[in-house]
Design a protein around this motif. Structure first.
Motif, short mmCIF file in Angstrom:
data_model
loop_
_atom_site.label_atom_id
_atom_site.label_comp_id
_atom_site.label_asym_id
_atom_site.label_seq_id
_atom_site.Cartn_x
_atom_site.Cartn_y
_atom_site.Cartn_z
N HIS A 65 0.87 -1.18 0.00
CA HIS A 65 0.00 0.00 0.00
C HIS A 65 0.90 1.23 0.00
N LEU A 66 0.95 1.96 -1.10
CA LEU A 66 1.77 3.16 -1.19
C LEU A 66 0.90 4.40 -0.96
N VAL A 67 1.46 5.37 -0.23
CA VAL A 67 0.76 6.63 0.00
C VAL A 67 0.63 7.36 -1.33
N ALA A 68 -0.53 7.93 -1.58
CA ALA A 68 -0.77 8.64 -2.84
C ALA A 68 0.25 9.77 -3.01
N GLN A 69 0.76 9.90 -4.22
CA GLN A 69 1.77 10.92 -4.50
C GLN A 69 1.25 12.32 -4.19
N ARG A 70 -0.02 12.57 -4.48
CA ARG A 70 -0.57 13.92 -4.22
C ARG A 70 -0.58 14.24 -2.73
N THR A 198 -1.04 11.61 7.46
CA THR A 198 -2.48 11.40 7.34
C THR A 198 -2.82 11.10 5.88
N ALA A 199 -3.95 10.47 5.66
CA ALA A 199 -4.33 10.05 4.32
C ALA A 199 -4.43 11.21 3.34
N ASP A 200 -4.83 12.39 3.85
CA ASP A 200 -4.99 13.53 2.96
C ASP A 200 -3.72 14.37 2.81
N GLY A 201 -2.66 13.98 3.52
CA GLY A 201 -1.40 14.71 3.40
C GLY A 201 -1.39 16.05 4.10
N ARG A 202 -2.31 16.26 5.02
CA ARG A 202 -2.38 17.56 5.71
C ARG A 202 -1.70 17.52 7.09
N TYR A 236 9.95 4.13 4.15
CA TYR A 236 10.34 5.54 4.19
C TYR A 236 11.24 5.85 3.00
N ASP A 237 11.15 7.09 2.52
CA ASP A 237 11.97 7.56 1.40
C ASP A 237 13.03 8.49 1.96
N ALA A 269 6.25 8.31 6.48
CA ALA A 269 6.23 7.07 5.69
C ALA A 269 5.63 7.32 4.31
N VAL A 270 6.08 6.53 3.34
CA VAL A 270 5.55 6.63 1.99
C VAL A 270 4.77 5.37 1.60
N GLY A 271 4.68 4.41 2.52
CA GLY A 271 3.94 3.20 2.21
C GLY A 271 4.02 2.19 3.32
#
Length: 451
Positions: A65-70, A198-202, A236-237, A269-271
């Motif tokens: 499961h990768l975190v959305a790039q946006r 967070t899922a929304d990147g905020r 992590y990246d 984390a990125v995924g």
């Protein structure tokens, strides 16, 4: 002046070797005091048993499961341009002390046999922090086969915070010491707090994890999750380290900026890689990844995993590996099928209990891997001032051997506070941590001692 410098370094190196040798002798003397009834405790785990059935290997499968790039870009836009490893290293604000400058109690945590070749204790500000302890290690030797990240030699040490003591905001958190190892005589480091966006990147929260396993491969860092989490691994990246802008105990967005419990750097984390059906590690029979390492002797390179089990338990535990992707667009990620599933390519059962470190190494021309597992002593021995050292086993499908030490030939010769293992292929060194120190020794020495 140059000649004097070399002489000073030579004398200092001789002093450090003398300290390490003296520590080994002192530990051997301690082993002499152990009663005969305890001397050979550490049951032989025997040969590794291959696991090949679909039912057995299916339990080890992961879902990516990768975190959305946006979402990642939104967080970076709000916090400011991400930085890389070099920025963290150049701002190092703490120093490691070599063994000659470490307390005797710290040195006693080192292996009795085989003895460490290089050893360091942490900056006094961290060495006295009772709620934090080092657990895992990986290096730029894992990240790239030339042993460098850019122009830097780097060691990463994962530290876990107690989930029951200390400030409430810190309990269970995980942080990584980025160690600049360019000068072995003067290694320095800086902390980076691990986080989950967070899922929304905020925003983000702190990662709650024992970080019992950690591998840096290409530009990704893979770490184990907490036992109660449905994720097995977090990703992590290393190019997405963020600077904080507020020095607060809070974690995330705060009035006036971004905070990470007072740390200057935070890494979201990125995924994740999750277990089948979202199963939680704490569930009986579910394989909890405990320790990790990298094997560059496999084709392709692979992530080596040991199941986390209680020290002094009856076992058994599982050892397995996942292949890394060879797709340049998936740098540092595991190999997946079209549905994002990751399947193990090799798996075994071992009777070794309480595994805290694992390595798999395939000597050239043998076609067969040798596995090394470091195990913690059982609870009945951890409370004994004389008998807190773990055991390091060398295992394959034919049997198991370990180092022995002291006149009564005990197998409890490894470290106190047993940590993970990492093989730096370019230098031939194995790195590990005790609950007090960072150390290394040649793989060849470790191999000879366990034969």
């Amino acid at each position: 002046m140059k000649h004097r410098g070399r002489h000073r370094r030579r004398r200092r190196g001789q002093a450090v070797r003398a300290v390490l040798a003296g520590t080994a002798l002192a530990l051997t003397a301690v082993a002499t005091m152990i009663s005969a009834s305890q001397a050979t405790v550490a049951a032989d785990p025997g040969a590794l048993k291959p696991l090949t059935s679909p039912a057995a290997t299916g339990q080890l499968r992961l879902q990516e499961h990768l975190v959305a790039q946006r979402s990642l870009d939104r967080l970076a836009s709000a916090m400011g341009r991400p930085v890389g490893v070099d920025a963290v290293l150049t701002s190092a604000d703490r120093t490691l002390r070599d063994a000659a400058d470490c307390a005797a109690a710290d040195r006693r945590s080192l292996p009795v046999a085989p003895a460490a070749a290089h050893a360091y204790c942490w900056d006094r500000a961290d060495a006295t922090a009772a709620d934090w302890r080092p657990v895992s290690v990986t290096t730029s030797g894992d990240a790239d086969d030339d042993g460098l990240w850019g122009q830097n030699r780097v060691i990463l040490a994962g530290w876990a915070h107690s989930a029951t003591t200390g400030p409430t905001t810190e309990r269970g958190l995980a942080r990584v010491a980025f160690v600049n190892a360019a000068d072995p005589a003067h290694p320095a480091y800086r902390w980076v707090l691990l986080a989950v966006p967070t899922a929304d990147g905020r925003g983000y929260r702190g990662l709650v994890s024992h970080v019992s396993g950690m591998v840096w491969y290409q530009d990704k860092l893979l770490v184990t999750a907490a036992a109660g989490d449905s994720a097995a691994l977090y990703v992590y990246d290393l190019n997405r380290i963020q600077r904080t802008t507020a020095d607060r105990t809070a974690i995330g967005r705060v009035p006036g900026g971004w905070s990470a419990d007072g740390y200057r750097y935070v890494m979201p984390a990125v995924g994740t890689y999750r277990l089948p059906g979202g199963a939680r590690c704490a569930r009986a029979g579910t394989p909890c990844p405990g320790s990790l390492s990298l094997d560059r002797g496999s084709v392709p390179d692979s992530l080596v995993v040991a199941e986390g089990t209680p020290a002094g338990g009856d076992g058994p535990a599982r050892l397995w590996r996942y292949p890394f992707s060879k797709n340049p667009a998936r740098e540092g990620l595991l190999a997946t099928d079209a549905a994002g599933r990751v399947a193990p390519v090799e798996a075994y059962r071992t009777q070794a209990a309480g595994i805290r470190g694992v390595l798999a190494y395939r000597p050239a021309g043998t076609g067969r891997s040798t596995w090394y597992v470091s195990t913690a002593p059982g609870a009945s021995y951890r409370h004994s001032a004389l008998y807190r050292h773990g055991t390091l086993w060398r295992q394959d499908t034919t049997g198991a051997t370990s180092a022995r030490c002291g006149p009564e030939s005990t197998r409890h010769c490894w470290t106190e506070g047993v940590g993970s293992l990492s093989y730096w292929q370019e230098t031939g060194e194995v790195w590990s941590v005790t609950d007090r120190m960072l150390f290394s020794l040649p793989l060849a020495t470790l191999d000879r001692s366990t034969r």
